[in-house]
Design a protein around this motif. Structure first.
Motif, PDB file in Angstrom:
ATOM      1  N   ILE A  48       0.861  -1.184   0.000  1.00  0.00           N
ATOM      2  CA  ILE A  48       0.000   0.000   0.000  1.00  0.00           C
ATOM      3  C   ILE A  48       0.897   1.234   0.000  1.00  0.00           C
ATOM      4  CG2 ILE A  48      -1.586   1.418   1.335  1.00  0.00           C
ATOM      5  CD1 ILE A  48      -2.922  -1.006   2.363  1.00  0.00           C
ATOM      6  N   HIS A  49       0.584   2.171  -0.883  1.00  0.00           N
ATOM      7  CA  HIS A  49       1.277   3.453  -0.928  1.00  0.00           C
ATOM      8  C   HIS A  49       0.284   4.579  -0.631  1.00  0.00           C
ATOM      9  CE1 HIS A  49       5.162   2.355  -2.958  1.00  0.00           C
ATOM     10  NE2 HIS A  49       4.444   1.267  -3.217  1.00  0.00           N
ATOM     11  N   LEU A  50       0.791   5.662  -0.083  1.00  0.00           N
ATOM     12  CA  LEU A  50       0.042   6.903   0.055  1.00  0.00           C
ATOM     13  C   LEU A  50       0.849   7.982  -0.651  1.00  0.00           C
ATOM     14  CD1 LEU A  50      -2.196   8.725   1.247  1.00  0.00           C
ATOM     15  CD2 LEU A  50      -0.785   8.936   3.315  1.00  0.00           C
ATOM     16  N   GLY A  51       0.255   8.579  -1.676  1.00  0.00           N
ATOM     17  CA  GLY A  51       0.985   9.602  -2.422  1.00  0.00           C
ATOM     18  C   GLY A  51       0.124  10.191  -3.517  1.00  0.00           C
ATOM     19  N   GLN A  52       0.732  10.997  -4.363  1.00  0.00           N
ATOM     20  CA  GLN A  52       0.002  11.630  -5.458  1.00  0.00           C
ATOM     21  C   GLN A  52      -0.216  10.643  -6.599  1.00  0.00           C
ATOM     22  OE1 GLN A  52       2.321  15.525  -5.863  1.00  0.00           O
ATOM     23  NE2 GLN A  52       0.207  16.158  -6.151  1.00  0.00           N
ATOM     24  N   ALA A  53      -1.428  10.650  -7.144  1.00  0.00           N
ATOM     25  CA  ALA A  53      -1.765   9.774  -8.261  1.00  0.00           C
ATOM     26  C   ALA A  53      -1.097  10.253  -9.542  1.00  0.00           C
ATOM     27  CB  ALA A  53      -3.279   9.751  -8.460  1.00  0.00           C
ATOM     28  N   ALA A  54      -0.719   9.296 -10.368  1.00  0.00           N
ATOM     29  CA  ALA A  54      -0.264   9.627 -11.719  1.00  0.00           C
ATOM     30  C   ALA A  54      -1.462  10.034 -12.566  1.00  0.00           C
ATOM     31  CB  ALA A  54       0.451   8.433 -12.339  1.00  0.00           C
ATOM     32  N   GLY A  55      -2.624   9.502 -12.196  1.00  0.00           N
ATOM     33  CA  GLY A  55      -3.852   9.732 -12.948  1.00  0.00           C
ATOM     34  C   GLY A  55      -4.255   8.468 -13.674  1.00  0.00           C
ATOM     35  N   GLY A  56      -5.537   8.126 -13.582  1.00  0.00           N
ATOM     36  CA  GLY A  56      -6.028   6.942 -14.275  1.00  0.00           C
ATOM     37  C   GLY A  56      -5.987   5.663 -13.472  1.00  0.00           C
ATOM     38  N   GLU A  57      -5.525   5.710 -12.209  1.00  0.00           N
ATOM     39  CA  GLU A  57      -5.524   4.508 -11.380  1.00  0.00           C
ATOM     40  C   GLU A  57      -6.962   3.997 -11.226  1.00  0.00           C
ATOM     41  OE1 GLU A  57      -1.801   6.706 -10.058  1.00  0.00           O
ATOM     42  OE2 GLU A  57      -3.839   7.234 -10.683  1.00  0.00           O
ATOM     43  N   ALA A  58      -7.157   2.708 -11.506  1.00  0.00           N
ATOM     44  CA  ALA A  58      -8.493   2.112 -11.447  1.00  0.00           C
ATOM     45  C   ALA A  58      -9.082   2.266 -10.049  1.00  0.00           C
ATOM     46  CB  ALA A  58      -8.416   0.639 -11.830  1.00  0.00           C
ATOM     47  N   PHE A  59     -10.403   2.539 -10.008  1.00  0.00           N
ATOM     48  CA  PHE A  59     -11.057   2.727  -8.718  1.00  0.00           C
ATOM     49  C   PHE A  59     -12.559   2.523  -8.886  1.00  0.00           C
ATOM     50  CE2 PHE A  59     -13.170   5.397  -5.513  1.00  0.00           C
ATOM     51  CZ  PHE A  59     -12.556   4.950  -4.351  1.00  0.00           C
ATOM     52  N   LEU A  60     -13.085   1.503  -8.235  1.00  0.00           N
ATOM     53  CA  LEU A  60     -14.528   1.259  -8.223  1.00  0.00           C
ATOM     54  C   LEU A  60     -15.047   1.685  -6.858  1.00  0.00           C
ATOM     55  CD1 LEU A  60     -16.990   0.152  -9.739  1.00  0.00           C
ATOM     56  CD2 LEU A  60     -16.503  -2.086  -8.691  1.00  0.00           C
ATOM     57  N   PRO A  61     -15.757   2.807  -6.786  1.00  0.00           N
ATOM     58  CA  PRO A  61     -16.191   3.325  -5.488  1.00  0.00           C
ATOM     59  C   PRO A  61     -17.204   2.410  -4.811  1.00  0.00           C
ATOM     60  CG  PRO A  61     -16.370   5.002  -7.211  1.00  0.00           C
ATOM     61  CD  PRO A  61     -16.145   3.694  -7.886  1.00  0.00           C
ATOM     62  N   LEU A  62     -17.231   2.475  -3.504  1.00  0.00           N
ATOM     63  CA  LEU A  62     -18.225   1.756  -2.732  1.00  0.00           C
ATOM     64  C   LEU A  62     -19.622   2.168  -3.191  1.00  0.00           C
ATOM     65  CD1 LEU A  62     -18.761  -0.124  -0.302  1.00  0.00           C
ATOM     66  CD2 LEU A  62     -18.707   1.911   1.156  1.00  0.00           C
ATOM     67  N   GLY A  63     -20.431   1.180  -3.569  1.00  0.00           N
ATOM     68  CA  GLY A  63     -21.798   1.445  -3.985  1.00  0.00           C
ATOM     69  C   GLY A  63     -21.974   1.822  -5.436  1.00  0.00           C
ATOM     70  N   ALA A  64     -20.878   1.851  -6.216  1.00  0.00           N
ATOM     71  CA  ALA A  64     -20.960   2.243  -7.626  1.00  0.00           C
ATOM     72  C   ALA A  64     -20.825   1.024  -8.531  1.00  0.00           C
ATOM     73  CB  ALA A  64     -19.881   3.268  -7.955  1.00  0.00           C
ATOM     74  N   GLU A  65     -21.153   1.213  -9.813  1.00  0.00           N
ATOM     75  CA  GLU A  65     -21.054   0.142 -10.795  1.00  0.00           C
ATOM     76  C   GLU A  65     -20.042   0.438 -11.889  1.00  0.00           C
ATOM     77  OE1 GLU A  65     -24.934  -0.691 -12.303  1.00  0.00           O
ATOM     78  OE2 GLU A  65     -25.730  -1.344 -10.361  1.00  0.00           O
ATOM     79  N   ALA A  66     -19.538   1.661 -11.918  1.00  0.00           N
ATOM     80  CA  ALA A  66     -18.592   2.059 -12.967  1.00  0.00           C
ATOM     81  C   ALA A  66     -17.284   2.551 -12.356  1.00  0.00           C
ATOM     82  CB  ALA A  66     -19.204   3.157 -13.832  1.00  0.00           C
ATOM     83  N   ASP A  67     -16.196   2.339 -13.083  1.00  0.00           N
ATOM     84  CA  ASP A  67     -14.881   2.778 -12.647  1.00  0.00           C
ATOM     85  C   ASP A  67     -14.829   4.304 -12.579  1.00  0.00           C
ATOM     86  OD1 ASP A  67     -12.097   2.148 -11.992  1.00  0.00           O
ATOM     87  OD2 ASP A  67     -11.612   3.088 -13.905  1.00  0.00           O
ATOM     88  N   PRO A 113      -4.904  13.032 -11.899  1.00  0.00           N
ATOM     89  CA  PRO A 113      -3.483  13.345 -11.734  1.00  0.00           C
ATOM     90  C   PRO A 113      -3.271  14.328 -10.583  1.00  0.00           C
ATOM     91  CG  PRO A 113      -4.121  13.478 -14.044  1.00  0.00           C
ATOM     92  CD  PRO A 113      -5.394  13.346 -13.249  1.00  0.00           C
ATOM     93  N   GLY A 114      -2.366  13.994  -9.674  1.00  0.00           N
ATOM     94  CA  GLY A 114      -2.077  14.882  -8.555  1.00  0.00           C
ATOM     95  C   GLY A 114      -2.930  14.673  -7.332  1.00  0.00           C
ATOM     96  N   GLU A 115      -3.956  13.846  -7.435  1.00  0.00           N
ATOM     97  CA  GLU A 115      -4.812  13.548  -6.293  1.00  0.00           C
ATOM     98  C   GLU A 115      -4.031  12.721  -5.261  1.00  0.00           C
ATOM     99  OE1 GLU A 115      -9.042  11.159  -5.562  1.00  0.00           O
ATOM    100  OE2 GLU A 115      -8.384  11.645  -7.595  1.00  0.00           O
ATOM    101  N   ILE A 116      -4.288  12.940  -3.978  1.00  0.00           N
ATOM    102  CA  ILE A 116      -3.659  12.128  -2.932  1.00  0.00           C
ATOM    103  C   ILE A 116      -4.510  10.874  -2.728  1.00  0.00           C
ATOM    104  CG2 ILE A 116      -3.008  11.982  -0.511  1.00  0.00           C
ATOM    105  CD1 ILE A 116      -1.154  13.751  -2.042  1.00  0.00           C
ATOM    106  N   ILE A 117      -3.886   9.712  -2.935  1.00  0.00           N
ATOM    107  CA  ILE A 117      -4.618   8.452  -2.855  1.00  0.00           C
ATOM    108  C   ILE A 117      -3.805   7.402  -2.090  1.00  0.00           C
ATOM    109  CG2 ILE A 117      -5.857   8.843  -5.027  1.00  0.00           C
ATOM    110  CD1 ILE A 117      -3.903   6.816  -6.345  1.00  0.00           C
ATOM    111  N   TYR A 118      -4.539   6.442  -1.529  1.00  0.00           N
ATOM    112  CA  TYR A 118      -3.942   5.183  -1.099  1.00  0.00           C
ATOM    113  C   TYR A 118      -4.074   4.241  -2.293  1.00  0.00           C
ATOM    114  CZ  TYR A 118      -4.363   6.804   3.776  1.00  0.00           C
ATOM    115  OH  TYR A 118      -4.261   7.515   4.950  1.00  0.00           O
ATOM    116  N   TYR A 119      -2.997   3.522  -2.633  1.00  0.00           N
ATOM    117  CA  TYR A 119      -3.066   2.669  -3.822  1.00  0.00           C
ATOM    118  C   TYR A 119      -2.157   1.451  -3.668  1.00  0.00           C
ATOM    119  CZ  TYR A 119       1.413   4.840  -5.239  1.00  0.00           C
ATOM    120  OH  TYR A 119       2.724   5.268  -5.300  1.00  0.00           O
ATOM    121  N   ASP A 120      -2.449   0.428  -4.482  1.00  0.00           N
ATOM    122  CA  ASP A 120      -1.589  -0.751  -4.549  1.00  0.00           C
ATOM    123  C   ASP A 120      -1.318  -1.057  -6.012  1.00  0.00           C
ATOM    124  OD1 ASP A 120      -3.912  -1.955  -5.495  1.00  0.00           O
ATOM    125  OD2 ASP A 120      -4.079  -3.415  -3.880  1.00  0.00           O
TER     126      ASP A 120
END
Length: 241
Positions: free
Chosen positions: A136-155, A160-167
């Motif tokens: 797990i990393h915490l840092g700025q997104a490159a942009g385009g990192e896949a993410f399916l939100p809780l309760g959603a059906e679409a990615d 770019p530049g958003e602070i995210i937790y990512y793997d």
């Protein structure tokens, strides 16, 4: 492809460039057992009600946005790219308190950390360790990192530049603790979990230190398992799980 067990939590240099005084409190808990929803559990209901009552001390201004905790986190979110309308998780909880809305049990882990968030006015979130791929990393997104939100059906990929937790598979939480991914959410079958609490000022860090010890205690009391907690800061940027 089978997921790999997470081995590290790493805070990227890009995070510290924006928040050099930040602190991340981390709690690892393994062997949870039964996390099934208990909608009528009087203990969980009481925890949430007490958390709501305690949270009122952080709402002293008539104008919601002028309350210190809310203003601090809005200021923090203004320092990086965010999706329009994104707010810290603690602001969302405090907003519900300001509207006198009831908090109902979801599942024990979520209920316990929500009660802590409310009582200490700290953002807190948890992820399923067994669903993490790589570190797990915490840092700025490159942009385009896949993410399916809780309760959603679409990615809804990260900006770019958003602070995210990512793997290795994408974002697991966007805009710090704003929005949770379905992939790593705390389900009823969870066994191993990692919790994060975020602070960007020394005053917040003091509350987070207290909150983390209380979270650790409540989880031990409820589930009968002891967690291990860590403090991540600019001098200690990595946790091995």
């Amino acid at each position: 492809m089978r997921s790999k067990q997470m081995t590290n939590f790493i805070t990227d240099t890009s995070f510290w460039e924006i928040f050099p005084e930040a602190q991340i409190n981390v709690l690892l808990v393994k062997g949870i057992g039964d996390n099934h929803s208990k909608e009528n559990d009087p203990y969980l209901t009481k925890l949430l009600a007490e958390g709501k009552e305690a949270a009122k001390q952080f709402l002293t201004e008539e104008t919601f946005s002028q309350n210190l905790v809310v203003a601090q986190w809005r200021g923090a979110f203004s320092q990086f790219k965010t999706k329009k309308g994104a707010r810290s998780s603690i602001e969302a909880l405090l907003k519900r308190v300001s509207q006198d809305r009831e908090f109902r049990p979801i599942n024990p882990l979520v209920d316990i950390y929500n009660s802590i968030s409310l009582e200490f006015a700290v953002p807190c979130g948890g992820e399923d360790l067994r669903k993490i791929v790589g570190d797990i990393h915490l840092g700025q997104a490159a942009g385009g990192e896949a993410f399916l939100p809780l309760g959603a059906e679409a990615d809804a990929p990260a900006l770019p530049g958003e602070i995210i937790y990512y793997d290795e598979e994408g974002a697991i939480c966007r805009c710090l603790n704003w929005r949770e991914a379905q992939r790593t959410m705390l389900t009823e079958e969870i066994q191993d979990v990692i919790f994060f609490m975020e602070s960007v000022t020394s005053e917040q860090a003091t509350r987070a230190n207290q909150a983390m010890q209380e979270l650790k205690r409540r989880i031990a009391d409820y589930f009968g398992v002891e967690g291990i907690d860590f403090v991540v800061d600019s001098e200690h940027r990595k946790v091995k799980a």
